[in-house]
Design an enzyme around this catalytic site. Structure first.
Site, PDB file in Angstrom:
ATOM      1  N   GLU A 196      -5.329  -4.971  10.830  1.00  0.00           N
ATOM      2  CA  GLU A 196      -4.358  -3.900  10.990  1.00  0.00           C
ATOM      3  C   GLU A 196      -4.704  -3.076  12.229  1.00  0.00           C
ATOM      4  O   GLU A 196      -5.560  -2.168  12.154  1.00  0.00           O
ATOM      5  CB  GLU A 196      -4.386  -2.970   9.781  1.00  0.00           C
ATOM      6  CG  GLU A 196      -4.053  -3.646   8.477  1.00  0.00           C
ATOM      7  CD  GLU A 196      -3.486  -2.650   7.478  1.00  0.00           C
ATOM      8  OE1 GLU A 196      -2.328  -2.820   7.082  1.00  0.00           O
ATOM      9  OE2 GLU A 196      -4.192  -1.692   7.124  1.00  0.00           O
ATOM     10  N   SER A 243       3.229  -1.728  10.533  1.00  0.00           N
ATOM     11  CA  SER A 243       4.673  -1.631  10.754  1.00  0.00           C
ATOM     12  C   SER A 243       5.415  -2.931  10.437  1.00  0.00           C
ATOM     13  O   SER A 243       6.369  -3.305  11.128  1.00  0.00           O
ATOM     14  CB  SER A 243       4.976  -1.163  12.188  1.00  0.00           C
ATOM     15  OG  SER A 243       4.503   0.162  12.375  1.00  0.00           O
ATOM     16  N   GLY A 278       2.111   2.610  10.681  1.00  0.00           N
ATOM     17  CA  GLY A 278       3.024   3.739  10.524  1.00  0.00           C
ATOM     18  C   GLY A 278       3.687   4.191  11.807  1.00  0.00           C
ATOM     19  O   GLY A 278       4.332   5.235  11.845  1.00  0.00           O
ATOM     20  N   GLY A 298       2.795  -0.988   4.396  1.00  0.00           N
ATOM     21  CA  GLY A 298       2.716   0.414   4.017  1.00  0.00           C
ATOM     22  C   GLY A 298       4.108   0.986   3.811  1.00  0.00           C
ATOM     23  O   GLY A 298       4.720   0.830   2.751  1.00  0.00           O
ATOM     24  N   GLY A 299       4.655   1.628   4.839  1.00  0.00           N
ATOM     25  CA  GLY A 299       5.930   2.335   4.735  1.00  0.00           C
ATOM     26  C   GLY A 299       7.051   1.517   4.101  1.00  0.00           C
ATOM     27  O   GLY A 299       7.773   2.015   3.220  1.00  0.00           O
ATOM     28  N   ASN A 352       0.859  -1.187   0.000  1.00  0.00           N
ATOM     29  CA  ASN A 352       0.000   0.000   0.000  1.00  0.00           C
ATOM     30  C   ASN A 352       0.894   1.237   0.000  1.00  0.00           C
ATOM     31  O   ASN A 352       1.450   1.600   1.027  1.00  0.00           O
ATOM     32  CB  ASN A 352      -0.901  -0.012   1.246  1.00  0.00           C
ATOM     33  CG  ASN A 352      -1.737   1.247   1.341  1.00  0.00           C
ATOM     34  OD1 ASN A 352      -1.896   1.977   0.354  1.00  0.00           O
ATOM     35  ND2 ASN A 352      -2.267   1.515   2.528  1.00  0.00           N
ATOM     36  N   TRP A 353       0.996   1.871  -1.168  1.00  0.00           N
ATOM     37  CA  TRP A 353       1.892   3.035  -1.285  1.00  0.00           C
ATOM     38  C   TRP A 353       1.279   4.295  -0.685  1.00  0.00           C
ATOM     39  O   TRP A 353       1.940   5.334  -0.631  1.00  0.00           O
ATOM     40  CB  TRP A 353       2.220   3.289  -2.759  1.00  0.00           C
ATOM     41  CG  TRP A 353       3.145   2.296  -3.382  1.00  0.00           C
ATOM     42  CD1 TRP A 353       3.719   1.205  -2.789  1.00  0.00           C
ATOM     43  CD2 TRP A 353       3.627   2.304  -4.744  1.00  0.00           C
ATOM     44  NE1 TRP A 353       4.516   0.534  -3.688  1.00  0.00           N
ATOM     45  CE2 TRP A 353       4.474   1.187  -4.892  1.00  0.00           C
ATOM     46  CE3 TRP A 353       3.408   3.132  -5.834  1.00  0.00           C
ATOM     47  CZ2 TRP A 353       5.117   0.886  -6.094  1.00  0.00           C
ATOM     48  CZ3 TRP A 353       4.033   2.837  -7.036  1.00  0.00           C
ATOM     49  CH2 TRP A 353       4.881   1.730  -7.165  1.00  0.00           C
ATOM     50  N   LYS A 354      -0.002   4.216  -0.305  1.00  0.00           N
ATOM     51  CA  LYS A 354      -0.712   5.394   0.223  1.00  0.00           C
ATOM     52  C   LYS A 354      -0.547   6.573  -0.751  1.00  0.00           C
ATOM     53  O   LYS A 354      -0.612   6.368  -1.957  1.00  0.00           O
ATOM     54  CB  LYS A 354      -0.216   5.748   1.623  1.00  0.00           C
ATOM     55  CG  LYS A 354      -0.145   4.523   2.542  1.00  0.00           C
ATOM     56  CD  LYS A 354       0.079   4.881   3.966  1.00  0.00           C
ATOM     57  CE  LYS A 354       0.390   3.636   4.761  1.00  0.00           C
ATOM     58  NZ  LYS A 354       0.084   3.747   6.154  1.00  0.00           N
ATOM     59  N   HIS A 383      -9.613   0.934   4.664  1.00  0.00           N
ATOM     60  CA  HIS A 383      -8.346   1.206   5.342  1.00  0.00           C
ATOM     61  C   HIS A 383      -8.598   2.177   6.493  1.00  0.00           C
ATOM     62  O   HIS A 383      -9.405   3.106   6.378  1.00  0.00           O
ATOM     63  CB  HIS A 383      -7.329   1.798   4.357  1.00  0.00           C
ATOM     64  CG  HIS A 383      -5.938   1.800   4.919  1.00  0.00           C
ATOM     65  ND1 HIS A 383      -5.518   2.732   5.846  1.00  0.00           N
ATOM     66  CD2 HIS A 383      -4.889   0.966   4.724  1.00  0.00           C
ATOM     67  CE1 HIS A 383      -4.264   2.473   6.174  1.00  0.00           C
ATOM     68  NE2 HIS A 383      -3.856   1.397   5.508  1.00  0.00           N
ATOM     69  N   GLU A 403      -7.003   4.591   7.594  1.00  0.00           N
ATOM     70  CA  GLU A 403      -6.771   6.020   7.320  1.00  0.00           C
ATOM     71  C   GLU A 403      -8.017   6.646   6.698  1.00  0.00           C
ATOM     72  O   GLU A 403      -8.279   7.833   6.889  1.00  0.00           O
ATOM     73  CB  GLU A 403      -5.521   6.186   6.443  1.00  0.00           C
ATOM     74  CG  GLU A 403      -4.265   5.943   7.267  1.00  0.00           C
ATOM     75  CD  GLU A 403      -3.058   5.464   6.481  1.00  0.00           C
ATOM     76  OE1 GLU A 403      -3.068   5.493   5.249  1.00  0.00           O
ATOM     77  OE2 GLU A 403      -2.089   5.030   7.145  1.00  0.00           O
TER      78      GLU A 403
HETATM   79  C1  PEP Z   1      -0.875   0.210   5.853  1.00  0.00           C
HETATM   80  O1  PEP Z   1      -0.825   1.277   5.256  1.00  0.00           O
HETATM   81  O2  PEP Z   1      -1.825  -0.549   5.671  1.00  0.00           O
HETATM   82  C2  PEP Z   1       0.196  -0.118   6.799  1.00  0.00           C
HETATM   83  C3  PEP Z   1       0.143  -1.250   7.416  1.00  0.00           C
HETATM   84  O3  PEP Z   1       1.198   0.816   6.938  1.00  0.00           O
HETATM   85  P1  PEP Z   1       2.609   0.575   7.690  1.00  0.00           P
HETATM   86  O4  PEP Z   1       3.181  -0.716   7.165  1.00  0.00           O
HETATM   87  O5  PEP Z   1       3.432   1.764   7.329  1.00  0.00           O
HETATM   88  O6  PEP Z   1       2.325   0.466   9.154  1.00  0.00           O
END
Ligand code: PEP
Length: 263
Positions: A173, A219, A179, A240-241, A14-16, A101, A103
């Site tokens: 999640e 994370s 994040g 994500g990150g 997930n590049w957001k 998601h 966010e």
């Molecule tokens: C996500 O965006 O779904 C996520 C899990 O982000 P991160 O890996 O940065 O925590």
């Protein structure tokens, strides 16, 4: 492939709202492909770029075995919904979509009911769906994670049937882990993923509970991915990150391949 899984483990990027220009997006996807395509028959890798880069990224991933997805979609097919993208607009060149998601739930007020409508519309348009669920830190601290997550799963599955389970993935999640660099204790992740599968079984049947893939996200890094993907009920991870660093994401795919190869 694990003995329970009739499908491959899944690693989703997930590049957001990143990268902020198409050249960087193409560099990133080429870096990921250089490794992920070599594992494509054993690990399903899916990249979720921002909408404006989807078309350019689709040209790079074509025929690589690596799949493409959108980070969201709307539930209606067309009409006066400024800014929205319908599932049918994605069908045929995107294989996946993320719905719910955290966010979007937290910053944009997306409700369980909206998530359920998005999931049903996407599945009806031949897309595969990652539905995200997870508790806030206050729920975790109060010991109410189970109630929150099971209510989200129940609501999210409201319009679905067992026939949808092969194309449905539920990503657990915990919101406090996204994040933050504070990934969940694998034991907590395991218990919650077990709960998710049980709720799926209660709502749409035991067959669906076996078929649906359940991921951990929050994370995930190359250093900790093994502790999640080795969990018996875990079918992969949503990243994500760490998915914005081609080499690190490639390492996450490699580790997932090794772990599932030994099951
Ligand atoms: C996500 O965006 O779904 C996520 C899990 O982000 P991160 O890996 O940065 O925590």
């Amino acid at each position: 492939m694990s003995s329970r899984l009739s499908q491959l483990p899944l690693v989703a990027a997930n590049w957001k709202m990143n990268p902020t220009n198409v050249e960087d997006a193409l560099d990133l996807v080429r870096g990921v492909l250089s490794v992920a395509r070599g594992h494509a028959d054993r690990v399903e890798s899916v990249i979720f770029p921002p909408f404006p880069w989807l078309l350019s990224v689709s040209e790079v991933v074509a025929e690589s075995g690596v799949k493409l997805g959108a980070q969201d979609c709307f539930w209606e097919a067309s009409g006066a919904y400024t800014g929205e993208v319908s599932p049918a607009m994605l069908t045929g060149w995107c294989q996946w979509v993320i719905v719910g998601h955290s966010e979007r739930r937290v910053h944009l007020g997306e409700t369980d009911e909206m998530v359920a409508k998005k999931a049903a519309a996407a599945l009806a348009n031949d897309l595969s769906v990652i539905m995200c669920v997870g508790e806030l830190s206050e729920h975790y601290d109060a010991g109410t994670s189970d109630q929150v997550v099971s209510a989200q799963v129940r609501a999210g599955l409201a319009n679905l049937s067992a026939d949808d389970s092969a194309r449905l993935v539920i990503a657990y999640e915990p919101v406090w882990a996204i994040g933050s660099g504070k990934s969940a204790d694998p034991e907590h992740a395991y218990m919650t993923m077990r709960l998710i599968r049980r709720v799926v079984g209660e709502l749409i049947g035991a067959g669906a509970a076996r078929k649906v893939r359940v991921l951990y996200g929050g994370s995930v890094t190359a250093a900790n991915v093994e502790s999640y993907v080795e969990l018996p009920l875990c079918d992969g991870c949503l990243v994500g990150g760490a998915s914005l660093k081609a080499e690190e994401f490639a390492q996450i795919v490699r580790v997932t391949n090794e772990v599932y190869g030994h099951r």
